[in-house]
Design a protein around this motif. Structure first.
Motif, mmCIF file in Angstrom:
data_model
loop_
_atom_site.group_PDB
_atom_site.id
_atom_site.type_symbol
_atom_site.label_atom_id
_atom_site.label_comp_id
_atom_site.label_asym_id
_atom_site.label_seq_id
_atom_site.Cartn_x
_atom_site.Cartn_y
_atom_site.Cartn_z
ATOM 1 N N SER A 56 -4.204 -1.765 4.194
ATOM 2 C CA SER A 56 -4.263 -2.728 5.295
ATOM 3 C C SER A 56 -4.961 -2.121 6.503
ATOM 4 O O SER A 56 -5.795 -2.770 7.144
ATOM 5 C CB SER A 56 -2.844 -3.180 5.668
ATOM 6 N N ASP A 89 -3.018 -8.572 12.701
ATOM 7 C CA ASP A 89 -3.006 -7.790 11.467
ATOM 8 C C ASP A 89 -2.810 -6.307 11.769
ATOM 9 O O ASP A 89 -2.171 -5.578 11.003
ATOM 10 C CB ASP A 89 -4.297 -8.020 10.670
ATOM 11 N N CYS A 416 -3.073 -12.916 7.112
ATOM 12 C CA CYS A 416 -1.718 -12.776 7.646
ATOM 13 C C CYS A 416 -0.732 -12.325 6.576
ATOM 14 O O CYS A 416 0.208 -11.579 6.864
ATOM 15 C CB CYS A 416 -1.266 -14.086 8.270
ATOM 16 N N THR A 419 -0.474 -8.323 5.536
ATOM 17 C CA THR A 419 0.111 -7.498 6.594
ATOM 18 C C THR A 419 1.557 -7.900 6.876
ATOM 19 O O THR A 419 2.357 -7.073 7.327
ATOM 20 C CB THR A 419 -0.738 -7.579 7.874
#
Length: 679
Positions: A56, A89, A416, A419
């Protein structure tokens, strides 16, 4: 690494309006006091730490999310991503990394997080405003942002949504590390928000809720009442816009989409965008607990009942309708177009944990368990870096077509969900146990050790099990000295012949097996309270409690008002829902019938999909002959796998609901089928 500062400052509740209740009556045992050894969850948490969080962060770098903060600090450049909420994020991944650091100290990760925090701080404007979509080039802000600050907050800008995720990340980071670098950024922003919004000042119902939850967390850490009052102000601001009007050119995009068609205390249904809604309902529970607002408590109770009785998928998914990612009408739960956003499952876990802490009823944990073991973890691949944004209930053909999402992806333009998962997984140990004085609750069956205190006496509680594959559960109680308290073991609804705490789903036949509880090897009578077995005794060192839950394969039927599931059954074993995938069933899955008389065998496959219990049965399958002119049924061995594990072996048919018998045959032309696939 500092010990978590979970009660950093004393909370002072002196305002008369907030005097009725000081907090949730039941408090979770903090995740930092729970060490997992679990064969099911520990590998997932480790994968989250080793794979999901680094991936991420890497994707935040490669997709220019980090660059947006660098350009905002320099006040030059052009916003380099798509959405004005892309800042979140980074915040959510920092939150997940912070939780992870509490469990797995990592100097390199901590240094990287501190570098990111410095970039976030540099992007913050002098008065605390933090929103890269405007700060990079205030004269030409993002089209969703409006010319002035907060101008489009309700509709599009997500300024307060960004702030809410900043606050949540900041509190997590502070509690994990003891550092205030991110917390100070968050408090500076929150002070600005509190100065702008409130009675006699600007008023708005935040377009995408979460700032309310974040403000509550800041209140808990600092004790500053303004954060709680502003959270409540945002809740009370709702009810300014009309609801659904079928004649409106905006269609579904109306007051109900934003949960803004009625004051929150007058809302009775789960409505609109599901993630926004469940963040709102979580905040309503927070504020009701902290202020004693009985109207708000009654409203959130009513909304919860509506959701679990009429708007909840058997896999725990919520938000049935792709248009607006929203709850549909009552009993509107289609399979081929099911949306079930992964973020909605995350939000649902937050909400149900709060509802449990308010009421102490196992039904809320039953729902949370269903979400966790099914509709939530289906959102992430076994590799830890491939995801579903939406979670299908049926894939109809061999080309893997689905109206929302046919296969997993590594990242999304609107990312979205990955994360959000990154921040939930490492916090999971904090959902296992809870306490209210001498009542100690065991909510989730996850192997590991918890440490807590009862009347200032230290107690260690160890779980050993092979859940969810096996129903044998063992709990070893180790008080430092003999200690009297009540151990409350959740009796899952599915083990008490209750498929749901409503009549939305039910089992076709009752179980012939009963739950058994033993203490130190002797079968023990117990009282049942709100879905818990209450074991009240003076606990001695190495007392052992054993609970056995029935683990038959159960057929589930839906309420007849759920049109898409009429005449169909779903399969459940323990907390897990099952599905059939093409790869195990001769290239097809949607042609299988499961008559009421079907019996299943189970076999554990350690080499399959990370280790799963597989279901097998001989069932009729509908087949079309080579000429395409005759339809017949043939007996085949059907294989079903846990729903969460689907789509880890490529793309093809999948189904959760199985017809019990053939009622009709739809003849679809090849052109029609191809048109459907090419949508």
């Amino acid at each position: 690494m500092h010990k978590p500062l979970l009660t950093a400052l004393a909370i002072s509740l002196t305002a008369p309006a907030f005097a009725q209740r000081t907090d949730y009556p039941i408090q979770a045992v903090p995740f930092t006091q729970v060490k997992l050894t679990d064969n099911f969850w520990l590998p997932r948490l480790k994968t989250n730490t080793d794979v999901t969080i680094p991936a991420s962060f890497a994707r935040c770098e490669s997709t220019n999310r980090v660059k947006n903060f660098e350009m905002a600090a320099a006040h030059q450049g052009k916003f380099a991503t798509t959405f004005p909420f892309d800042d979140t994020d980074i915040y959510k991944t920092i939150e997940g990394a912070s939780y992870s650091l509490s469990l797995y100290p990592d100097a390199k990760l901590q240094a990287y997080v501190d570098e990111l925090i410095a970039k976030v701080g540099a992007a913050q404007e002098p008065d605390g405003y933090l929103y890269t979509a405007r700060t990079i080039d205030p004269a030409h802000p993002h089209p969703w942002a409006g010319k002035e600050r907060w101008e489009k907050e309700r509709e599009l800008s997500h300024e307060l949504y960004n702030a809410g995720h900043l606050y949540e990340a900041a509190v997590a980071h502070y509690q994990a590390t003891g550092k205030k670098n991110l917390l100070n950024i968050a408090l500076k922003n929150a002070d600005l928000v509190c100065s702008v919004f409130g009675p006699g000042k600007r008023s708005v119902a935040p377009g995408h809720e979460i700032v309310e939850m974040g403000l509550v967390k800041l209140y808990r850490v600092t004790g500053q009442m303004k954060y709680l009052t502003t959270a409540k102000f945002f809740l009370d601001a709702r009810g300014q816009f009309p609801g659904y009007d079928p004649k409106s050119p905006d269609g579904w995009k109306n007051g109900s989409y934003w949960q803004d068609d009625k004051p929150v205390v007058a809302q009775t249904e789960a409505e609109g965008h599901a993630v926004r809604a469940e963040y709102l309902y979580s905040a309503m529970a927070d504020v009701a607990a902290l202020t004693g607002d009985k109207q708000m408590l009654a409203a959130v109770d009513t909304i919860w009942q509506n959701m679990v009785a009429k708007k909840f998928y058997v896999t725990g998914g919520t938000g049935a309708v792709p248009g607006g990612e929203r709850f549909g009408a009552n009993y509107e739960l289609p399979n081929t177009t099911a949306y079930n956003e992964t973020c909605a499952s995350v939000a649902d876990v937050f909400w149900n944990q709060r509802m449990f802490q308010l009421h102490g009823d196992a039904k809320y944990v039953d729902i949370m368990e269903k979400v966790l073991y099914n509709g939530l973890i289906s959102g992430v691949g076994l590799d830890g870096k491939s995801f579903f944004y939406s979670n299908a209930m049926q894939i109809k053909n061999s080309q893997g077509y689905h109206d929302t999402e046919p296969a997993r992806a590594g990242w999304f333009e609107c990312s979205c969900c990955p994360t959000n998962l990154a921040r939930l997984f490492p916090a999971l140990p904090g959902y296992i146990y809870a306490q209210n004085g001498k009542n100690v609750y065991v909510n989730l069956f996850v192997s590991g050790t918890a440490n807590f205190a009862v009347d200032k006496h230290k107690v260690q509680l160890t779980q050993q099990n092979n859940y969810p594959w096996d129903g044998g559960l063992k709990f070893t109680v180790n008080p430092a000295a003999s200690t009297s308290f009540n151990l409350l073991l959740r009796l899952p609804g599915w083990a008490r012949n209750e498929a749901m705490p409503s009549n939305l789903y039910s089992f076709v036949a009752p179980s012939s097996q009963a739950i058994s509880v033993k203490v130190n090897g002797k079968k023990t009578a117990y009282t049942v309270q709100n879905g818990y077995a209450v074991l009240a005794r003076k606990w001695q060192k190495n007392d052992v409690v054993e609970m056995t839950l029935p683990m038959e394969v159960r057929q589930v039927v839906a309420n007849p008002l759920v049109k898409d599931d009429k005449g169909k059954v779903a399969l459940q074993r323990g907390p897990l829902m099952y599905c059939a995938e093409w790869v195990d069933n001769g290239g097809k899955a949607t042609n299988l019938l499961v008559p009421a008389t079907t019996t299943f065998t189970t076999v554990y496959k350690p080499e399959l999909l990370g280790g799963v219990m597989e279901l097998n049965a001989s069932v009729p399958a509908v087949e079309v002959d080579a000429a395409g002119t005759a339809v017949s049924t043939v007996n085949k061995t059907m294989t079903a796998i846990p729903y969460y594990a689907w789509a880890n072996r490529g793309k093809g048919e999948m189904t959760v609901w199985f017809p019990q018998r053939v009622l009709d045959v739809d003849i679809v032309s090849q052109a029609t089928a191809e048109a459907s696939v090419s949508k």
